[in-house]
Design a protein around this motif. Sequence first.
Motif, PDB file in Angstrom:
ATOM      1  N   HIS A 210      14.819-110.573  22.348  1.00 35.00           N
ATOM      2  CA  HIS A 210      14.101-111.747  23.161  1.00 35.00           C
ATOM      3  C   HIS A 210      13.160-112.899  22.465  1.00 35.00           C
ATOM      4  O   HIS A 210      13.279-113.801  22.734  1.00 35.00           O
ATOM      5  N   HIS A 211      12.408-112.294  21.581  1.00 32.67           N
ATOM      6  CA  HIS A 211      11.488-113.114  20.977  1.00 32.67           C
ATOM      7  C   HIS A 211      12.229-114.207  20.009  1.00 32.67           C
ATOM      8  O   HIS A 211      11.989-115.380  20.031  1.00 32.67           O
ATOM      9  N   LEU A 212      13.247-113.609  19.255  1.00 33.94           N
ATOM     10  CA  LEU A 212      14.224-114.726  18.466  1.00 33.94           C
ATOM     11  C   LEU A 212      14.729-115.670  19.187  1.00 33.94           C
ATOM     12  O   LEU A 212      14.857-116.884  18.891  1.00 33.94           O
ATOM     13  N   PHE A 213      15.403-115.215  20.078  1.00 35.44           N
ATOM     14  CA  PHE A 213      16.604-116.042  21.097  1.00 35.44           C
ATOM     15  C   PHE A 213      15.589-116.762  22.040  1.00 35.44           C
ATOM     16  O   PHE A 213      16.107-118.093  22.205  1.00 35.44           O
ATOM     17  N   ASN A 214      15.015-116.147  22.603  1.00 35.03           N
ATOM     18  CA  ASN A 214      14.510-116.985  23.970  1.00 35.03           C
ATOM     19  C   ASN A 214      12.908-117.613  23.811  1.00 35.03           C
ATOM     20  O   ASN A 214      12.700-118.323  24.540  1.00 35.03           O
ATOM     21  N   VAL A 215      12.303-117.088  22.924  1.00 30.87           N
ATOM     22  CA  VAL A 215      11.001-117.592  22.579  1.00 30.87           C
ATOM     23  C   VAL A 215      11.100-118.590  21.398  1.00 30.87           C
ATOM     24  O   VAL A 215      10.588-119.855  21.530  1.00 30.87           O
ATOM     25  N   MET A 216      11.729-118.123  20.244  1.00 30.78           N
ATOM     26  CA  MET A 216      11.569-119.117  19.120  1.00 30.78           C
ATOM     27  C   MET A 216      12.973-120.022  19.044  1.00 30.78           C
ATOM     28  O   MET A 216      12.887-120.944  18.228  1.00 30.78           O
ATOM     29  N   GLY A 217      13.816-119.568  19.829  1.00 30.77           N
ATOM     30  CA  GLY A 217      15.239-120.487  19.955  1.00 30.77           C
ATOM     31  C   GLY A 217      15.984-120.416  18.495  1.00 30.77           C
ATOM     32  O   GLY A 217      16.468-121.391  18.225  1.00 30.77           O
ATOM     33  N   VAL A 218      16.081-119.253  18.050  1.00 32.46           N
ATOM     34  CA  VAL A 218      16.970-119.399  16.733  1.00 32.46           C
ATOM     35  C   VAL A 218      18.177-119.133  17.064  1.00 32.46           C
ATOM     36  O   VAL A 218      18.619-118.292  18.087  1.00 32.46           O
ATOM     37  N   PRO A 219      19.099-119.966  16.577  1.00 33.69           N
ATOM     38  CA  PRO A 219      20.467-119.827  16.903  1.00 33.69           C
ATOM     39  C   PRO A 219      21.276-118.378  16.716  1.00 33.69           C
ATOM     40  O   PRO A 219      20.633-117.810  15.773  1.00 33.69           O
ATOM     41  N   ARG A 220      22.022-118.239  17.542  1.00 34.31           N
ATOM     42  CA  ARG A 220      22.586-116.747  17.500  1.00 34.31           C
ATOM     43  C   ARG A 220      23.147-116.477  16.402  1.00 34.31           C
ATOM     44  O   ARG A 220      23.311-115.374  15.708  1.00 34.31           O
ATOM     45  N   GLU A 221      23.844-117.457  15.674  1.00 33.01           N
ATOM     46  CA  GLU A 221      24.794-117.275  14.522  1.00 33.01           C
ATOM     47  C   GLU A 221      23.816-117.068  13.285  1.00 33.01           C
ATOM     48  O   GLU A 221      24.394-116.821  12.088  1.00 33.01           O
ATOM     49  N   HIS A 222      22.594-117.274  13.416  1.00 32.01           N
ATOM     50  CA  HIS A 222      21.755-117.102  12.497  1.00 32.01           C
ATOM     51  C   HIS A 222      20.982-115.787  12.464  1.00 32.01           C
ATOM     52  O   HIS A 222      20.122-115.640  11.297  1.00 32.01           O
ATOM     53  N   VAL A 223      21.453-114.725  13.252  1.00 41.50           N
ATOM     54  CA  VAL A 223      20.733-113.581  13.366  1.00 41.50           C
ATOM     55  C   VAL A 223      21.619-112.466  13.350  1.00 41.50           C
ATOM     56  O   VAL A 223      22.753-112.500  13.967  1.00 41.50           O
ATOM     57  N   SER A 224      21.242-111.533  12.502  1.00 41.39           N
ATOM     58  CA  SER A 224      22.013-110.144  12.544  1.00 41.39           C
ATOM     59  C   SER A 224      21.028-109.306  13.152  1.00 41.39           C
ATOM     60  O   SER A 224      19.853-108.846  12.383  1.00 41.39           O
ATOM     61  N   ILE A 225      21.227-108.394  14.157  1.00 41.25           N
ATOM     62  CA  ILE A 225      20.156-107.699  14.944  1.00 41.25           C
ATOM     63  C   ILE A 225      20.995-106.754  15.665  1.00 41.25           C
ATOM     64  O   ILE A 225      22.047-106.615  16.039  1.00 41.25           O
ATOM     65  N   SER A 226      20.522-105.108  15.257  1.00 39.93           N
ATOM     66  CA  SER A 226      21.319-104.232  15.875  1.00 39.93           C
ATOM     67  C   SER A 226      20.305-103.080  15.596  1.00 39.93           C
ATOM     68  O   SER A 226      19.689-102.722  14.684  1.00 39.93           O
ATOM     69  N   GLY A 227      20.598-101.902  16.664  1.00 39.88           N
ATOM     70  CA  GLY A 227      19.947-100.791  16.485  1.00 39.88           C
ATOM     71  C   GLY A 227      20.580 -99.787  15.567  1.00 39.88           C
ATOM     72  O   GLY A 227      21.803 -99.450  15.869  1.00 39.88           O
ATOM     73  N   TYR A 228      20.066 -99.257  14.563  1.00 41.54           N
ATOM     74  CA  TYR A 228      20.669 -98.319  13.806  1.00 41.54           C
ATOM     75  C   TYR A 228      20.597 -96.782  14.477  1.00 41.54           C
ATOM     76  O   TYR A 228      21.279 -96.175  14.112  1.00 41.54           O
ATOM     77  N   TRP A 229      19.520 -96.611  15.245  1.00 40.71           N
ATOM     78  CA  TRP A 229      19.394 -95.454  15.953  1.00 40.71           C
ATOM     79  C   TRP A 229      18.530 -95.511  17.163  1.00 40.71           C
ATOM     80  O   TRP A 229      17.986 -96.558  17.418  1.00 40.71           O
ATOM     81  N   ARG A 230      18.139 -94.417  17.721  1.00 36.87           N
ATOM     82  CA  ARG A 230      17.285 -94.681  18.885  1.00 36.87           C
ATOM     83  C   ARG A 230      16.557 -93.145  19.175  1.00 36.87           C
ATOM     84  O   ARG A 230      17.016 -92.264  19.017  1.00 36.87           O
ATOM     85  N   THR A 231      15.393 -93.447  19.335  1.00 36.40           N
ATOM     86  CA  THR A 231      14.359 -92.167  19.431  1.00 36.40           C
ATOM     87  C   THR A 231      15.022 -91.253  20.396  1.00 36.40           C
ATOM     88  O   THR A 231      15.286 -91.748  21.564  1.00 36.40           O
ATOM     89  N   GLY A 232      15.049 -89.892  20.004  1.00 33.23           N
ATOM     90  CA  GLY A 232      15.513 -88.960  21.087  1.00 33.23           C
ATOM     91  C   GLY A 232      17.037 -88.780  21.046  1.00 33.23           C
ATOM     92  O   GLY A 232      17.518 -87.924  21.635  1.00 33.23           O
ATOM     93  N   MET A 233      17.794 -89.366  19.958  1.00 31.44           N
ATOM     94  CA  MET A 233      19.251 -89.343  19.929  1.00 31.44           C
ATOM     95  C   MET A 233      19.510 -89.026  18.710  1.00 31.44           C
ATOM     96  O   MET A 233      19.016 -89.783  17.686  1.00 31.44           O
ATOM     97  N   ASN A 234      20.560 -88.170  18.680  1.00 32.41           N
ATOM     98  CA  ASN A 234      21.162 -88.156  17.120  1.00 32.41           C
ATOM     99  C   ASN A 234      22.444 -89.364  17.207  1.00 32.41           C
ATOM    100  O   ASN A 234      22.446 -89.954  18.114  1.00 32.41           O
ATOM    101  N   GLU A 235      22.918 -89.188  16.086  1.00 26.95           N
ATOM    102  CA  GLU A 235      23.959 -90.357  15.753  1.00 26.95           C
ATOM    103  C   GLU A 235      25.060 -90.496  16.709  1.00 26.95           C
ATOM    104  O   GLU A 235      25.375 -91.549  17.246  1.00 26.95           O
ATOM    105  N   ASP A 236      25.595 -89.329  17.026  1.00 27.11           N
ATOM    106  CA  ASP A 236      26.559 -89.362  17.904  1.00 27.11           C
ATOM    107  C   ASP A 236      26.213 -89.640  19.481  1.00 27.11           C
ATOM    108  O   ASP A 236      26.783 -90.669  20.122  1.00 27.11           O
ATOM    109  N   GLY A 237      25.093 -89.420  19.952  1.00 29.11           N
ATOM    110  CA  GLY A 237      24.492 -89.927  21.239  1.00 29.11           C
ATOM    111  C   GLY A 237      24.202 -91.375  21.260  1.00 29.11           C
ATOM    112  O   GLY A 237      24.413 -91.882  22.282  1.00 29.11           O
ATOM    113  N   TRP A 238      23.742 -91.720  20.166  1.00 28.12           N
ATOM    114  CA  TRP A 238      23.322 -93.109  20.354  1.00 28.12           C
ATOM    115  C   TRP A 238      24.809 -93.923  20.158  1.00 28.12           C
ATOM    116  O   TRP A 238      24.639 -94.904  20.804  1.00 28.12           O
ATOM    117  N   GLN A 239      25.597 -93.670  19.247  1.00 26.05           N
ATOM    118  CA  GLN A 239      26.762 -94.491  19.062  1.00 26.05           C
ATOM    119  C   GLN A 239      27.555 -94.325  20.344  1.00 26.05           C
ATOM    120  O   GLN A 239      28.252 -95.442  20.726  1.00 26.05           O
TER     121      GLN A 239
END
Length: 255
Positions: A210-239
């Motif tokens: 939200h901060h990058l796209f909606n507040v700062m207005g950084v173009p989508r094609e200039h951003v690589s953003i993704s969750g590698y993991w999530r609290t409380g989940m193993n990799e299988d659950g997160w994926q």
Amino acid sequence: MKPQNRPPRPVHTATVRRTEQLTPAMVRVVVGSDALKDLGPFELTDHYIKIKFGDVTRTYTVRWHDRAAGEMALDFVIHGDEGLAGPWAARATAGDEIAFMGPGGGWAPRPDADVHLLVGDESALPAIAAALDALPADARVEVFLEVATAAERQPLRETSNTTVHWIHRDEHGMGYGEALTYAVETATLPEGDLEAFVHGNADMIKPLRHHLFNVMGVPREHVSISGYWRTGMNEDGWQSSKREFVAQMEAEQDA
């Protein structure tokens, strides 16, 4: 028309050549094989492989790849006996064998960007370190890295144009990614054409997207953003839940 099944990805093998205790909670395992002389070149800085542990796979970023020597380094965060890959890495010794698929990946820093913003926690540290290694010496780089304590800091390639902000969770008493999110949201960044690499805990990805796209207005094609993991989940659950998480986040923020 019936969708065609993808061909199975080839499985490679490699042997542990040496290990190194980088910090109290991170171990580097260097593996080698003739197959690694044929893979590559590894031109992306977020290259990853999927290591097979029986019928289960775990995804790890390639910290570096030496094609001539047929070696690659993999950095593992250790949480005691928790999980599969961490305990294996903690006990790994020369001669142990791994089976893996890959590499995959999709990002490398643009050398011509005015400002490079690299943000992540321990899980993203190998990819961020690889990006710093790949950037030209005159690149302006702002790095925000969250680790458990000051003892988890690692030497990184820095130039006079690099600013590294280390955030230590034990000093803030906050959950994974919360202090890191606040640091990025309140930072005064250099002006210019900015590109960003933001990876780590999924719960910090939502506010930072939200901060990058909606507040700062950084173009989508200039951003690589993704969750590698999530609290409380193993990799299988997160994926298995990641697609739904991303779809809901995009629907809320892009409305």
